[in-house]
Design an enzyme around this catalytic site. Structure first.
Site, PDB file in Angstrom:
ATOM      1  N   THR A   3      -4.153   4.778  -1.375  1.00 31.66           N
ATOM      2  CA  THR A   3      -5.147   5.304  -0.440  1.00 31.66           C
ATOM      3  C   THR A   3      -5.799   6.567  -0.994  1.00 31.66           C
ATOM      4  O   THR A   3      -5.334   7.179  -1.950  1.00 31.66           O
ATOM      5  CB  THR A   3      -4.527   5.612   0.930  1.00 31.66           C
ATOM      6  OG1 THR A   3      -3.655   6.730   0.813  1.00 31.66           O
ATOM      7  CG2 THR A   3      -3.755   4.416   1.462  1.00 31.66           C
ATOM      8  N   TYR A   4      -6.882   6.940  -0.330  1.00 38.74           N
ATOM      9  CA  TYR A   4      -7.723   8.055  -0.781  1.00 38.74           C
ATOM     10  C   TYR A   4      -7.344   9.368  -0.121  1.00 38.74           C
ATOM     11  O   TYR A   4      -7.694  10.432  -0.609  1.00 38.74           O
ATOM     12  CB  TYR A   4      -9.175   7.704  -0.456  1.00 38.74           C
ATOM     13  CG  TYR A   4     -10.221   8.412  -1.282  1.00 38.74           C
ATOM     14  CD1 TYR A   4     -10.330   8.181  -2.648  1.00 38.74           C
ATOM     15  CD2 TYR A   4     -11.134   9.279  -0.692  1.00 38.74           C
ATOM     16  CE1 TYR A   4     -11.316   8.794  -3.400  1.00 38.74           C
ATOM     17  CE2 TYR A   4     -12.127   9.900  -1.438  1.00 38.74           C
ATOM     18  CZ  TYR A   4     -12.211   9.646  -2.792  1.00 38.74           C
ATOM     19  OH  TYR A   4     -13.197  10.253  -3.529  1.00 38.74           O
ATOM     20  N   GLY A  34     -14.298   5.556   5.891  1.00 41.99           N
ATOM     21  CA  GLY A  34     -13.285   6.579   6.165  1.00 41.99           C
ATOM     22  C   GLY A  34     -13.471   7.192   7.538  1.00 41.99           C
ATOM     23  O   GLY A  34     -14.534   7.069   8.167  1.00 41.99           O
ATOM     24  N   TYR A  50     -11.505  -5.445  11.063  1.00 45.15           N
ATOM     25  CA  TYR A  50     -10.784  -5.009  12.256  1.00 45.15           C
ATOM     26  C   TYR A  50     -10.645  -6.170  13.236  1.00 45.15           C
ATOM     27  O   TYR A  50     -11.589  -6.466  13.992  1.00 45.15           O
ATOM     28  CB  TYR A  50     -11.534  -3.828  12.897  1.00 45.15           C
ATOM     29  CG  TYR A  50     -11.796  -2.731  11.894  1.00 45.15           C
ATOM     30  CD1 TYR A  50     -10.866  -1.722  11.683  1.00 45.15           C
ATOM     31  CD2 TYR A  50     -12.961  -2.731  11.120  1.00 45.15           C
ATOM     32  CE1 TYR A  50     -11.090  -0.733  10.739  1.00 45.15           C
ATOM     33  CE2 TYR A  50     -13.189  -1.745  10.173  1.00 45.15           C
ATOM     34  CZ  TYR A  50     -12.249  -0.750   9.986  1.00 45.15           C
ATOM     35  OH  TYR A  50     -12.469   0.223   9.033  1.00 45.15           O
ATOM     36  N   LYS A  73     -21.500  -6.196   5.346  1.00 47.66           N
ATOM     37  CA  LYS A  73     -20.609  -5.660   4.316  1.00 47.66           C
ATOM     38  C   LYS A  73     -20.341  -6.709   3.239  1.00 47.66           C
ATOM     39  O   LYS A  73     -20.398  -6.412   2.036  1.00 47.66           O
ATOM     40  CB  LYS A  73     -19.297  -5.214   4.977  1.00 47.66           C
ATOM     41  CG  LYS A  73     -18.397  -4.353   4.111  1.00 47.66           C
ATOM     42  CD  LYS A  73     -17.109  -3.992   4.847  1.00 47.66           C
ATOM     43  CE  LYS A  73     -17.346  -3.095   6.024  1.00 47.66           C
ATOM     44  NZ  LYS A  73     -16.075  -2.622   6.627  1.00 47.66           N
ATOM     45  N   GLU A 104       0.842  -1.197   0.000  1.00 47.13           N
ATOM     46  CA  GLU A 104       0.000   0.000   0.000  1.00 47.13           C
ATOM     47  C   GLU A 104       0.876   1.246   0.000  1.00 47.13           C
ATOM     48  O   GLU A 104       1.888   1.317   0.703  1.00 47.13           O
ATOM     49  CB  GLU A 104      -0.909   0.023   1.224  1.00 47.13           C
ATOM     50  CG  GLU A 104      -1.784   1.270   1.305  1.00 47.13           C
ATOM     51  CD  GLU A 104      -2.692   1.276   2.509  1.00 47.13           C
ATOM     52  OE1 GLU A 104      -3.685   0.523   2.481  1.00 47.13           O
ATOM     53  OE2 GLU A 104      -2.413   2.020   3.475  1.00 47.13           O
ATOM     54  N   GLN A 110      -7.108  -4.089   9.234  1.00 45.14           N
ATOM     55  CA  GLN A 110      -6.330  -3.021   9.833  1.00 45.14           C
ATOM     56  C   GLN A 110      -5.053  -3.643  10.407  1.00 45.14           C
ATOM     57  O   GLN A 110      -4.999  -4.856  10.642  1.00 45.14           O
ATOM     58  CB  GLN A 110      -7.139  -2.366  10.954  1.00 45.14           C
ATOM     59  CG  GLN A 110      -6.491  -1.135  11.579  1.00 45.14           C
ATOM     60  CD  GLN A 110      -7.369  -0.562  12.677  1.00 45.14           C
ATOM     61  OE1 GLN A 110      -7.661  -1.240  13.651  1.00 45.14           O
ATOM     62  NE2 GLN A 110      -7.811   0.664  12.518  1.00 45.14           N
TER      63      GLN A 110
END
Length: 283
Positions: free
Chosen positions: A37-38, A97, A136, A156, A6, A167
């Site tokens: 990433t954003y 986010g 998570y 989800k 990432e 995470q």
């Protein structure tokens, strides 16, 4: 098996030349894919697509663009999806986010949860995207009960999520326990283990406070011993991440995602430490 990395775009107004070097050096490690990433508050959203497109077009490595709904209205999400598709990017990590402190969220124009975003991407675009979601192992920091967090995670997945990425975590036993709990709930999509090499102990302690990630005693001892010795902390952080990945692979975890923090040198040293193992996996 997959081994991915990432990276994050530079802030608006910051020159892209250093980013070009980071992309080049990460691509030279030949990861299976690179996620981009954003940015907090969507501040780097345009660069996310630009960088992901460059990764694919210049280096021939599949890219995954992050997309967060906290910073974009539903209308803006549609526009961003069109941009992602126009750039031939087939992989999206769909996230809510972090909510900025000064933001009134959600408004009627926003998705409230990532599952709503995932469901709309799937309904609008069908199977044109491979959609990932976040998970998570220690529970989302905003969720009081872990079982509730697993129920939300199942929503989800049922909304159209193809895989999950964790995470950061520093205790593999926490991750293994998480896998058993989600399997018991019928969640069967692939789970990618997110590993973060730590080279700055003060920074990671702050990140853990915000994310709810715990530091096991063994890691705390390393951080306490080497926190004021940058070179030693870097070596110890690389060694810890390497051992963590070896243990994951040894226990049947087939997907590793390295949070590089835009540091190709550290990523390269970890992958060099794993070179024989990764070659065996390819063989």
């Amino acid at each position: 098996m997959t081994f991915s990395c990432e990276i994050f775009p530079p802030k608006a107004g910051v020159d892209m030349s250093r980013m070009d070097e980071i992309i080049r050096d990460i691509a030279a490690l030949h990861p299976d894919f690179i996620s981009v990433t954003y940015g907090a508050g969507g501040s780097t959203s345009k660069r996310t697509v630009e960088i992901a497109s460059k990764i694919q077009d210049t280096y021939g490595i599949p890219a995954m663009a992050h997309l967060t709904c906290v910073s974009s209205t539903k209308e803006e999400v549609v526009t961003m999806l069109d941009r992602i598709e126009e750039n031939h990017i087939e992989n999206i990590l769909a996230l809510r986010g972090d909510i900025p402190q000064d933001m009134d969220f959600p408004s009627p124009q926003h998705y409230r949860y990532a599952c709503e975003l995932i469901q709309d991407i799937r309904s609008q675009k069908g199977d044109r995207f491979c959609i990932g979601g976040a998970c998570y192992p220690e529970g989302h920091v905003e969720c009081e009960h872990k079982e509730d967090d697993i129920d939300y995670l199942k929503q989800k997945v049922e909304s159209g999520c193809d895989f999950l990425t964790t995470q950061m975590f520093f205790d593999n036993n926490v991750f293994y326990n998480f896998l058993y709990r989600i399997m018991a709930k019928g969640i069967q999509v692939p789970v990618v283990a997110g590993v973060m090499p730590v080279t700055n102990s003060r920074q990671i302690k702050r990140s853990c406070e915000l994310s709810g990630t715990t530091l096991p005693p063994r890691f705390k001892a390393i951080a306490d011993t080497f926190s004021d010795k940058p070179l030693a902390m870097k070596q110890a952080g690389i060694a810890y991440a390497t051992e963590q990945i070896i243990d994951l692979l040894s226990n049947g975890v087939n997907h590793i995602h390295l949070y590089t923090m835009n540091n190709p040198e550290i990523a390269a040293k970890i992958m060099d430490n794993l070179s024989g193992i990764l070659r065996d996996e390819e063989a």
